[in-house]
Design an enzyme around this catalytic site. Structure first.
Site, PDB file in Angstrom:
ATOM      1  N   THR A  31       0.849  -1.207   0.000  1.00 54.02           N
ATOM      2  CA  THR A  31       0.000   0.000   0.000  1.00 54.02           C
ATOM      3  C   THR A  31       0.879   1.249   0.000  1.00 54.02           C
ATOM      4  O   THR A  31       0.597   2.213  -0.742  1.00 54.02           O
ATOM      5  CB  THR A  31      -0.939  -0.010   1.226  1.00 54.02           C
ATOM      6  OG1 THR A  31      -1.432  -1.336   1.432  1.00 54.02           O
ATOM      7  CG2 THR A  31      -2.110   0.932   1.013  1.00 54.02           C
ATOM      8  N   GLU A 103       9.516   1.900  11.075  1.00 56.96           N
ATOM      9  CA  GLU A 103       8.174   2.488  10.936  1.00 56.96           C
ATOM     10  C   GLU A 103       7.783   3.207  12.222  1.00 56.96           C
ATOM     11  O   GLU A 103       7.218   4.303  12.193  1.00 56.96           O
ATOM     12  CB  GLU A 103       7.156   1.384  10.610  1.00 56.96           C
ATOM     13  CG  GLU A 103       7.346   0.823   9.206  1.00 56.96           C
ATOM     14  CD  GLU A 103       6.519  -0.409   8.901  1.00 56.96           C
ATOM     15  OE1 GLU A 103       6.021  -1.039   9.847  1.00 56.96           O
ATOM     16  OE2 GLU A 103       6.387  -0.746   7.711  1.00 56.96           O
TER      17      GLU A 103
END
Ligand code: 5RP
Length: 223
Positions: A31, A103
């Site tokens: 994504t 992240e």
């Protein structure tokens, strides 16, 4: 619409959250990759991006977007990334691609965290995906025993090293009814670098792509 179309829809919708003339954070996974493609095809002018993985850094560079070291940027305006699971509080499980630590760092350094995902990622209770935990290799067996004490089944991710040179233990068969508490418990284990629960710092906005082509916007409690 298939899952890729839904991911594409949210990747495009995330462009609305990009502030021009700033440096943004970009996540990892299919994504996030579609977001990089959407950004590269847009007319938005940004000052570059910080990547949450080597793979994303390469994709950004290939798209002509400058990649910066987080140590040289200061706070980022926004972080855009996918997730493996998301609940109604915008608590997330991330790390399916193994990039959870970077992240988490890039999300922490960003003013806003926009999570983009297809509708299949929305769950009532986190856990079915498994909870990835990045572990220093010498601590692997110790951390696995501690995870069993917490009620989970640790499974070493086969033939995998993170960008930081560490291993991943995926915690299986655990329903995460208190994600904030479990995140704290895992973080406290000696040898754990970080875990894939993003609950202490949840997403600020969740953009969910639905099968009918619509994009649902779910705002976090603080927004
Ligand atoms: C990588 C991640 C990804 O965001 C997560 O695995 C979702 O990936 P995809 O967009 O391919 O479904 O946390 O570490």
């Amino acid at each position: 619409m298939n899952a890729d179309d839904m991911k594409m829809a949210v990747a495009n919708a995330a462009l609305d959250w990009v502030q021009e003339n700033t440096i943004i954070g970009v996540g990892t996974g299919s994504t996030a990759n579609l977001f990089v493609d959407a950004l590269a095809s847009s007319n938005l002018q940004i000052d570059g991006a910080v990547a949450s993985s080597e793979a994303t850094a390469e994709r950004l560079k290939a798209a002509g977007i400058d990649v910066h070291d987080l140590n040289s940027t200061g706070p980022l305006s926004v972080y855009i990334d996918g997730a493996d699971e998301a609940d109604a509080n915008l608590h997330l499980i991330k790390g399916g691609g193994g990039a959870l630590t970077r992240e988490k760092i890039v999300a922490a350094a960003s003013d806003k965290f926009i999570c983009i995902a297809d509708a299949s990622k929305k769950v009532a209770v986190l856990g079915d995906f498994g909870v990835p935990v990045e572990v220093i290799p010498m601590a692997r067996s110790y951390v696995a025993r501690e995870i069993v004490k917490l009620g989970g089944d640790p499974e070493l991710r086969d033939q995998f090293r993170t960008d930081n040179g560490n291993v991943i233990l995926d915690i299986l068969n655990m329903q995460v009814t208190n994600p904030i508490e479990l995140e704290q418990q895992l973080n406290q284990l000696a040898g754990v670098v970080s875990c894939g629960l993003f609950a202490q710092r949840p997403a600020d906005v969740l953009l969910l792509g639905n099968a009918d082509g619509s994009v649902e916007k779910i705002m976090g409690a603080k927004n």
